[in-house]
Design an enzyme around this catalytic site. Structure first.
Site, PDB file in Angstrom:
ATOM      1  N   LEU A  61       0.827  -1.208   0.000  1.00 37.33           N
ATOM      2  CA  LEU A  61       0.000   0.000   0.000  1.00 37.33           C
ATOM      3  C   LEU A  61       0.863   1.261   0.000  1.00 37.33           C
ATOM      4  O   LEU A  61       0.405   2.323  -0.394  1.00 37.33           O
ATOM      5  CB  LEU A  61      -0.923   0.004   1.225  1.00 37.33           C
ATOM      6  CG  LEU A  61      -1.973  -1.127   1.261  1.00 37.33           C
ATOM      7  CD1 LEU A  61      -2.689  -1.130   2.599  1.00 37.33           C
ATOM      8  CD2 LEU A  61      -2.961  -0.985   0.112  1.00 37.33           C
ATOM      9  N   HIS A  96       8.171  -4.221   7.565  1.00 38.84           N
ATOM     10  CA  HIS A  96       7.855  -2.787   7.674  1.00 38.84           C
ATOM     11  C   HIS A  96       8.304  -2.215   9.021  1.00 38.84           C
ATOM     12  O   HIS A  96       8.639  -1.038   9.117  1.00 38.84           O
ATOM     13  CB  HIS A  96       6.355  -2.549   7.518  1.00 38.84           C
ATOM     14  CG  HIS A  96       5.903  -2.393   6.091  1.00 38.84           C
ATOM     15  ND1 HIS A  96       6.461  -1.487   5.222  1.00 38.84           N
ATOM     16  CD2 HIS A  96       4.920  -3.024   5.386  1.00 38.84           C
ATOM     17  CE1 HIS A  96       5.848  -1.562   4.049  1.00 38.84           C
ATOM     18  NE2 HIS A  96       4.916  -2.485   4.117  1.00 38.84           N
TER      19      HIS A  96
END
Ligand SMILES: [Zn+2]
Length: 182
Positions: free
Chosen positions: A100, A145
């Site tokens: 994303l 992440h």
């Protein structure tokens, strides 16, 4: 409830290691609201996972969920705080991923076939479970992440990188299975 803006590649939060969430802070309205907002943001963006660093919060926390056709979850909603992953034995598996925070791109990424996940849930209770297959892929993507790593860093062959439309047309062919996007 507000949907949070998702930061994109280039934002420093995506390249900074996240801090552990102190156990006593997990129950605070601030952290609980962040979790709720992250879940809503992930669903709104049609992702299967979201890490706190992707909404600019450098905290060790991610959420994930895979919904089926009829909105019944294939992988139920998970909230994992302060995760630790232990890869399980087995050959690396290559599959398509997107992110994303790196919109519109897909690439082939090798991942461990299964990982042991340890951490805390949103109530601060210890979790310890085995994730395999697609769930293992999502967990490894989101865990990365929290360490400033994105899927591009994990790719072995950048020639498999493609924009979504071209990927759909030339690289997967025919009936498209949705690549994991987190
Ligand atoms: Zn991502």
């Amino acid at each position: 409830m507000p949907v949070l803006p998702i930061v994109r590649l280039g934002h420093p939060a995506l390249r900074s290691p996240a801090r552990p969430v102190p156990a006593e802070r997990i129950g605070t309205p601030e952290v609980q609201r962040l979790i709720d907002d992250m879940v809503e943001t992930m669903r709104e963006a049609r992702g299967v996972g979201l890490a706190a660093t992707q909404v600019g919060e450098e905290l060790q926390l991610f959420v994930y969920e895979v919904r089926g056709e009829e909105s019944d979850p294939v992988v139920p909603l998970h909230v994992v705080v302060n995760p630790m992953l232990t890869p399980q034995p087995g050959e690396l598996v290559y599959d398509w991923e997107g992110c994303l925070s790196i919109p519109d791109l897909r690439g082939l990424v090798p991942r461990h076939p299964a990982v042991r996940v340890r951490g805390l849930d949103r109530q601060g209770h210890a979790v310890d479970y085995l994730a395999s297959g697609f769930e293992a892929r999502i967990v490894q993507h989101e865990f990365d992440h929290l360490n400033g790593v994105v899927f591009l860093d994990r790719m072995r062959d950048l020639r498999t990188l493609a924009f979504y439309d071209e990927w759909e047309e030339y690289m997967v062919g025919g009936a498209v299975e949705q690549a994991g996007v987190g």
